[in-house]
Design a protein around this motif. Structure first.
Motif, PDB file in Angstrom:
ATOM      1  N   LEU A 360       0.853  -1.195   0.000  1.00 15.80           N
ATOM      2  CA  LEU A 360       0.000   0.000   0.000  1.00 15.80           C
ATOM      3  C   LEU A 360       0.881   1.235   0.000  1.00 15.80           C
ATOM      4  CD1 LEU A 360      -2.933   1.086   0.188  1.00 15.80           C
ATOM      5  CD2 LEU A 360      -2.624   1.133   2.673  1.00 15.80           C
ATOM      6  N   CYS A 366      -2.667   0.579  -4.308  1.00 12.02           N
ATOM      7  CA  CYS A 366      -2.392  -0.772  -3.811  1.00 12.02           C
ATOM      8  C   CYS A 366      -1.815  -1.642  -4.932  1.00 12.02           C
ATOM      9  CB  CYS A 366      -3.666  -1.397  -3.264  1.00 12.02           C
ATOM     10  SG  CYS A 366      -3.421  -2.957  -2.418  1.00 12.02           S
ATOM     11  N   VAL A 402      -8.038  -1.173   5.000  1.00 11.66           N
ATOM     12  CA  VAL A 402      -7.075  -0.084   4.849  1.00 11.66           C
ATOM     13  C   VAL A 402      -7.662   1.178   5.470  1.00 11.66           C
ATOM     14  CG1 VAL A 402      -6.036  -1.005   2.744  1.00 11.66           C
ATOM     15  CG2 VAL A 402      -7.965   0.558   2.561  1.00 11.66           C
TER      16      VAL A 402
END
Length: 415
Positions: A360, A366, A402
């Motif tokens: 990331l 990503c 995330v």
């Protein structure tokens, strides 16, 4: 499996019981939860193996406040921390959400300063789940043990008071709580070992400048030791009483070390940003012997991850204010295997699951890549979130989580 039990155990009745309990326990033995900082084995590796490369399947999103605290998942719940963003009269919050839906289960809020030196501020430590309890430490040292299911406080400690620190460390209390048997290890200048059930102080190490990385335990013969990278350097402690067994000076120009040592057998690897580089030591039960030191890997915000004999990580040595390299080095020798310069990744983080790694970048891009010590092999790459994403993502039970610094928390289905 039942046929195997029946044919290899003379006691047929006992065999049926063993088979029954094995089947009942099988889902728990293969749990893919992520209950603590760096995952189930404190190495950045998920137990997930059956997951896909599609990054388009957003399940839910929510807000959890300003901060860099990572996430943990256990028993269908996800925990993290955030700040409301107010510099005066602000509050910090511990969040417990449903891991599949993102809906709140419970929260706990308390007054807390931002502590935003050279960054957005907000909590940096990650909660730790241990059985029915979850532990969380605020940016200014408020340590709480909660019942994981209800949020009821079991005990609290003020680590500023316990440590005798006259002011909050420059980047606040950033090391995550670490459970070692009946002990809860907390970094507060000294390393403190508390009884994890009652919060009672069991021992305290000698004082050092605060550590911003979490401690880790390892076995040496019949003894258990603790390794922690303080701002002063690498410290090896006796887990029985906190006595310092060894010290290796390791300082940076910014008065900070923010990583957890990587340990395999009797080898201990450390790496720090700001052009400091990395080193591998060998522990002989009494002292540390340096095997190598170089600048082939200088991890900045997040850890390298060890797979077989190779380390994969973001190197902050090159272009201090620009692009960062992603590199692979050999753990045992420190030799560089390959490196790539990538403007999209910048100061990134990563995790490993099966034969792939998920990277990331600091702007929310990503990348999924193969684990390969011979070359950088990208399988998929997509922009999945905006804002600054210094926080390590996690993968648990097929779901990928995330967050960014402003508090957007996204859940993607990779199952």
């Amino acid at each position: 499996l039942r046929t195997y039990f029946l044919s290899n155990c003379p006691d047929q009745k006992m065999t049926k019981y063993l088979y029954f309990f094995y089947i009942i326990l099988l889902p728990f033995l293969h749990s893919a939860d992520w209950p603590k900082w760096l995952g189930p084995n404190s190495d950045g590796v998920s137990t997930e193996s059956d997951w896909g490369n599609d990054l388009d399947n957003l399940q839910w999103k929510t807000k959890v406040g300003v901060g860099f605290s990572s996430m943990v998942v256990a028993d269908g719940r996800i925990f993290t921390m955030g700040h409301d963003g107010k510099k005066r009269g602000g509050n910090e919050t511990v969040y417990c959400l449903d891991a599949k839906t993102g809906k709140p289960i419970w929260t706990d809020s308390y007054p807390a300063p931002m502590v935003d030196y050279l960054h957005e501020g907000g909590p940096c430590a990650t909660p730790t789940v241990d059985g029915k309890l979850v532990y969380a430490i605020s940016k200014h040292g408020k340590l709480c043990a909660y019942q994981a299911g209800t949020g009821k406080k079991v005990w609290t400690k003020d680590m500023m008071v316990l440590s005798g620190l006259k002011k909050v460390p420059e980047w606040g209390f950033a090391a995550s709580p670490y459970v070692l048997d009946n002990l809860l290890l907390i970094e507060a200048g000294a390393t403190f070992a508390l009884d994890k059930i009652s919060g009672k102080v069991i021992w305290k190490s000698q004082d050092y400048r605060p550590a911003y990385g979490s401690p880790i335990s390892f076995k040496s013969g019949k003894d258990i030791h603790i390794a922690v990278l303080k701002t002063d350097g690498l410290v090896i402690l006796d887990a029985r009483d906190g006595k310092t067994l060894a010290f290796e000076k390791w300082e940076t120009s910014y008065r900070t070390n923010a990583s957890t040592p990587i340990i395999r057998g009797d080898k201990i690897f450390i790496s720090t940003g700001y052009r400091r580089g990395c080193a591998l030591f060998q522990w002989n039960s009494k002292s540390l012997k340096k095997i190598y030191e170089n600048k082939n890997l200088s991890t900045h915000m997040n850890h390298a991850i060890l797979v077989d004999d190779y380390l994969y990580g973001f190197d902050g040595n090159v272009h201090m204010s620009g692009p960062k390299d992603f590199a692979c080095i050999q753990f045992s020798t420190g030799k560089e295997q390959w490196r790539v310069t990538d403007r999209g990744l910048q100061i990134g983080s990563l995790l490993v699951a099966g034969d792939r790694m998920i990277m990331l970048g600091q702007r929310g891009e990503c990348t999924i890549a193969k684990i390969n010590p011979k070359k950088f092999e990208v399988l998929n790459r997509e922009q999945i979130i905006g804002g600054k994403t210094w926080t390590m993502p996690i993968l648990a039970n097929g779901l990928f989580y995330v967050r960014n610094a402003r508090g957007d928390l996204f859940c993607l289905d990779l199952s």
